[in-house]
Write a protein that holds these residues in place. Structure first.
Motif, PDB file in Angstrom:
ATOM      1  N   ARG A 147      -7.833  -0.692  -5.289  1.00 52.45           N
ATOM      2  CA  ARG A 147      -6.717  -0.363  -4.390  1.00 52.45           C
ATOM      3  C   ARG A 147      -6.380  -1.538  -3.473  1.00 52.45           C
ATOM      4  N   PHE A 148      -7.395  -2.245  -3.005  1.00 51.82           N
ATOM      5  CA  PHE A 148      -7.122  -3.391  -2.145  1.00 51.82           C
ATOM      6  C   PHE A 148      -6.371  -4.490  -2.906  1.00 51.82           C
ATOM      7  N   LEU A 149      -6.738  -4.711  -4.162  1.00 47.79           N
ATOM      8  CA  LEU A 149      -5.990  -5.679  -4.971  1.00 47.79           C
ATOM      9  C   LEU A 149      -4.534  -5.232  -5.139  1.00 47.79           C
ATOM     10  N   LEU A 150      -4.334  -3.943  -5.337  1.00 49.30           N
ATOM     11  CA  LEU A 150      -2.973  -3.421  -5.440  1.00 49.30           C
ATOM     12  C   LEU A 150      -2.212  -3.640  -4.133  1.00 49.30           C
ATOM     13  N   HIS A 151      -2.869  -3.378  -3.013  1.00 51.76           N
ATOM     14  CA  HIS A 151      -2.205  -3.567  -1.718  1.00 51.76           C
ATOM     15  C   HIS A 151      -1.829  -5.028  -1.503  1.00 51.76           C
ATOM     16  N   MET A 152      -2.704  -5.950  -1.883  1.00 53.49           N
ATOM     17  CA  MET A 152      -2.394  -7.376  -1.746  1.00 53.49           C
ATOM     18  C   MET A 152      -1.197  -7.766  -2.613  1.00 53.49           C
ATOM     19  N   ALA A 153      -1.191  -7.269  -3.857  1.00 56.73           N
ATOM     20  CA  ALA A 153      -0.094  -7.626  -4.760  1.00 56.73           C
ATOM     21  C   ALA A 153       1.222  -7.009  -4.311  1.00 56.73           C
ATOM     22  N   TRP A 154       1.176  -5.765  -3.862  1.00 56.17           N
ATOM     23  CA  TRP A 154       2.409  -5.109  -3.442  1.00 56.17           C
ATOM     24  C   TRP A 154       2.979  -5.772  -2.193  1.00 56.17           C
ATOM     25  N   HIS A 155       2.107  -6.127  -1.269  1.00 56.98           N
ATOM     26  CA  HIS A 155       2.571  -6.790  -0.056  1.00 56.98           C
ATOM     27  C   HIS A 155       3.059  -8.210  -0.349  1.00 56.98           C
ATOM     28  N   ASN A 274      -8.394  -0.679   7.640  1.00 61.06           N
ATOM     29  CA  ASN A 274      -9.415  -1.716   7.468  1.00 61.06           C
ATOM     30  C   ASN A 274      -8.984  -2.760   6.428  1.00 61.06           C
ATOM     31  N   HIS A 275      -8.220  -2.324   5.432  1.00 60.26           N
ATOM     32  CA  HIS A 275      -7.699  -3.278   4.457  1.00 60.26           C
ATOM     33  C   HIS A 275      -6.786  -4.295   5.141  1.00 60.26           C
ATOM     34  N   ALA A 276      -5.950  -3.812   6.079  1.00 61.78           N
ATOM     35  CA  ALA A 276      -5.032  -4.709   6.785  1.00 61.78           C
ATOM     36  C   ALA A 276      -5.818  -5.715   7.649  1.00 61.78           C
ATOM     37  N   GLU A 277      -6.844  -5.249   8.335  1.00 61.80           N
ATOM     38  CA  GLU A 277      -7.664  -6.144   9.152  1.00 61.80           C
ATOM     39  C   GLU A 277      -8.381  -7.183   8.274  1.00 61.80           C
ATOM     40  N   TYR A 278      -8.926  -6.715   7.172  1.00 64.04           N
ATOM     41  CA  TYR A 278      -9.664  -7.597   6.265  1.00 64.04           C
ATOM     42  C   TYR A 278      -8.733  -8.651   5.663  1.00 64.04           C
ATOM     43  N   TRP A 279      -7.559  -8.210   5.233  1.00 58.31           N
ATOM     44  CA  TRP A 279      -6.586  -9.132   4.634  1.00 58.31           C
ATOM     45  C   TRP A 279      -6.182 -10.207   5.630  1.00 58.31           C
ATOM     46  N   HIS A 280      -5.908  -9.824   6.876  1.00 54.42           N
ATOM     47  CA  HIS A 280      -5.459 -10.802   7.865  1.00 54.42           C
ATOM     48  C   HIS A 280      -6.600 -11.735   8.278  1.00 54.42           C
ATOM     49  N   SER A 281      -7.819 -11.224   8.346  1.00 48.58           N
ATOM     50  CA  SER A 281      -8.941 -12.048   8.812  1.00 48.58           C
ATOM     51  C   SER A 281      -9.385 -13.064   7.775  1.00 48.58           C
ATOM     52  N   PHE A 282      -9.343 -12.691   6.485  1.00 51.14           N
ATOM     53  CA  PHE A 282      -9.941 -13.547   5.464  1.00 51.14           C
ATOM     54  C   PHE A 282      -8.954 -14.100   4.441  1.00 51.14           C
ATOM     55  N   TRP A 283      -7.740 -13.543   4.381  1.00 48.67           N
ATOM     56  CA  TRP A 283      -6.780 -14.030   3.381  1.00 48.67           C
ATOM     57  C   TRP A 283      -5.582 -14.702   4.050  1.00 48.67           C
ATOM     58  N   GLN A 284      -4.906 -13.974   4.919  1.00 49.78           N
ATOM     59  CA  GLN A 284      -3.741 -14.551   5.595  1.00 49.78           C
ATOM     60  C   GLN A 284      -4.174 -15.552   6.665  1.00 49.78           C
ATOM     61  N   ILE A 285      -5.160 -15.167   7.441  1.00 52.80           N
ATOM     62  CA  ILE A 285      -5.847 -16.008   8.441  1.00 52.80           C
ATOM     63  C   ILE A 285      -4.931 -16.345   9.625  1.00 52.80           C
ATOM     64  N   ARG A 294      -0.371  -7.376  10.430  1.00 52.38           N
ATOM     65  CA  ARG A 294      -1.273  -6.276  10.039  1.00 52.38           C
ATOM     66  C   ARG A 294      -0.502  -4.966   9.879  1.00 52.38           C
ATOM     67  N   LEU A 295       0.470  -4.720  10.747  1.00 55.67           N
ATOM     68  CA  LEU A 295       1.268  -3.499  10.644  1.00 55.67           C
ATOM     69  C   LEU A 295       2.081  -3.499   9.349  1.00 55.67           C
ATOM     70  N   ALA A 296       2.675  -4.631   8.988  1.00 51.59           N
ATOM     71  CA  ALA A 296       3.455  -4.700   7.752  1.00 51.59           C
ATOM     72  C   ALA A 296       2.556  -4.464   6.535  1.00 51.59           C
ATOM     73  N   PHE A 297       1.362  -4.996   6.547  1.00 54.47           N
ATOM     74  CA  PHE A 297       0.451  -4.775   5.430  1.00 54.47           C
ATOM     75  C   PHE A 297       0.061  -3.305   5.315  1.00 54.47           C
ATOM     76  N   ARG A 298      -0.223  -2.644   6.453  1.00 57.17           N
ATOM     77  CA  ARG A 298      -0.603  -1.222   6.402  1.00 57.17           C
ATOM     78  C   ARG A 298       0.546  -0.370   5.881  1.00 57.17           C
ATOM     79  N   ARG A 299       1.755  -0.677   6.300  1.00 54.37           N
ATOM     80  CA  ARG A 299       2.909   0.102   5.823  1.00 54.37           C
ATOM     81  C   ARG A 299       3.103  -0.074   4.317  1.00 54.37           C
ATOM     82  N   ASP A 300       2.971  -1.296   3.839  1.00 51.56           N
ATOM     83  CA  ASP A 300       3.107  -1.519   2.402  1.00 51.56           C
ATOM     84  C   ASP A 300       1.992  -0.817   1.623  1.00 51.56           C
ATOM     85  N   ALA A 301       0.776  -0.837   2.155  1.00 52.83           N
ATOM     86  CA  ALA A 301      -0.336  -0.158   1.482  1.00 52.83           C
ATOM     87  C   ALA A 301      -0.096   1.346   1.417  1.00 52.83           C
ATOM     88  N   ASP A 302       0.363   1.929   2.516  1.00 55.23           N
ATOM     89  CA  ASP A 302       0.654   3.367   2.506  1.00 55.23           C
ATOM     90  C   ASP A 302       1.783   3.695   1.530  1.00 55.23           C
TER      91      ASP A 302
END
Length: 310
Positions: A147-155, A274-285, A294-302
């Motif tokens: 699911r996290f890979l899907l969220h990254m790709a969709w965002h 937590n996916h949004a926090e993780y993505w911003h901390s370790f991928w987007q940086i 982080r808000l945009a990532f959470r909305r896309d994941a939902d």
């Protein structure tokens, strides 16, 4: 008369044969006589023994080396010959006693398909990827990573375009390539660190999907630019093989994204927040506004989860 008999006795004694020596004496004489001794056979015996040892000596077992190393000589012709990477490949990769079978090429996501269809197709590929690499992990943990890979790709691309650009436009203005956008320096960093980490099954899979083998793929990555201030190193050189792979093979992009996440020490947490926090901390940086990112990532994941779960 007496003289004749004496003469006759001497003649008889002269004609009589000499008495034969005993058998033991004959044997000793034959042994000592240089004319009756046979030539020494020691060199022949030694040669036979040496031959026997050579034939009975247990054969050495071939050293177990990785699949990529075994096909290095075949892949060198399609790799970039001008690059020397002895220091990168100096550390021997972990040996695989049981090599995985070749991975069947998965069909790409159809960019023109409806949103729900694209999301379902990518999630199916992500589940297969995580199961292939981590089949011994619990099903819930595998589903969370998929699911996290899907969220990254969709965002990152809405699963619609593979050249980074304006949202929903495949204009190629940005440097990222692939459904999970990779810039050149990030792709290079992931592949170089995987080489040093010797993540055996992941590297075999990436080399298999690329069709180059692992050493050939590393040679291609080694020619990419390093990161530099001001965004230097983000763009791929024109016509680079890794750029073409990310644009034309969604399976390779997916496995490379999973490989890059494996290099992050903390595991992927559970839950979209937590996916949004993780993505911003370790991928987007870095972003101008971390809270908005982080808000945009959470909305896309939902939103993409709603497409999958109905």
């Amino acid at each position: 008369m007496k003289k004749k008999s004496a003469t006759r006795g001497k003649t008889a004694r002269a004609k009589a044969p000499a008495p034969k020596p005993p058998a033991a004496a004959r044997t000793r004489a034959a042994t000592k006589s240089p004319t009756t001794r046979r030539p020494a056979a020691k060199p022949k015996v030694k040669a036979k023994r040496a031959t026997r040892r050579a034939t009975t000596k247990p054969a050495r077992t071939a050293p177990q080396i990785s699949w990529g190393a075994m096909v290095d000589s075949l892949n060198a012709r399609v790799a970039m010959h001008a690059v020397s990477i002895p220091d990168v490949l100096a550390r021997q990769m972990a040996s695989a006693t049981v090599l995985p079978p070749p991975l069947v090429r998965a069909a790409n996501v159809e960019a023109g398909a409806p949103d729900a269809q694209r999301a379902a197709r990518f999630l199916s590929m992500a589940r297969a990827c995580v199961t292939d690499l981590h089949g011994d992990r619990p099903q819930a943990a595998r589903e969370n990573v998929a699911r996290f890979l899907l969220h990254m790709a969709w965002h990152g691309s809405r699963l619609r375009y593979r050249r980074q650009g304006a949202r929903d436009v495949q204009d190629g203005a940005g440097p990222g390539r692939g459904l999970v956008p990779f810039e050149a320096h990030r792709a290079k960093d992931a592949l170089m660190r995987l080489t040093r980490a010797a993540a055996d099954r992941v590297t075999h899979r990436l080399g298999d999907i690329a069709g180059l083998g692992w050493p050939g793929l590393v040679r291609c990555a080694y020619s990419l630019p390093d990161w530099g201030p001001g965004g230097r190193g983000a763009a791929f050189p024109d016509g680079h093989l890794l750029e073409n792979l990310l644009e034309r093979n969604d399976q390779f992009s997916l496995y490379l994204a999973r490989a890059a996440l494996l290099l992050i020490p903390p595991a992927v947490p559970i839950g979209n927040n937590n996916h949004a926090e993780y993505w911003h901390s370790f991928w987007q940086i870095t972003t101008p506004d971390p809270d908005a990112a982080r808000l945009a990532f959470r909305r896309d994941a939902d939103a993409v989860d709603a497409l999958i779960d109905g």
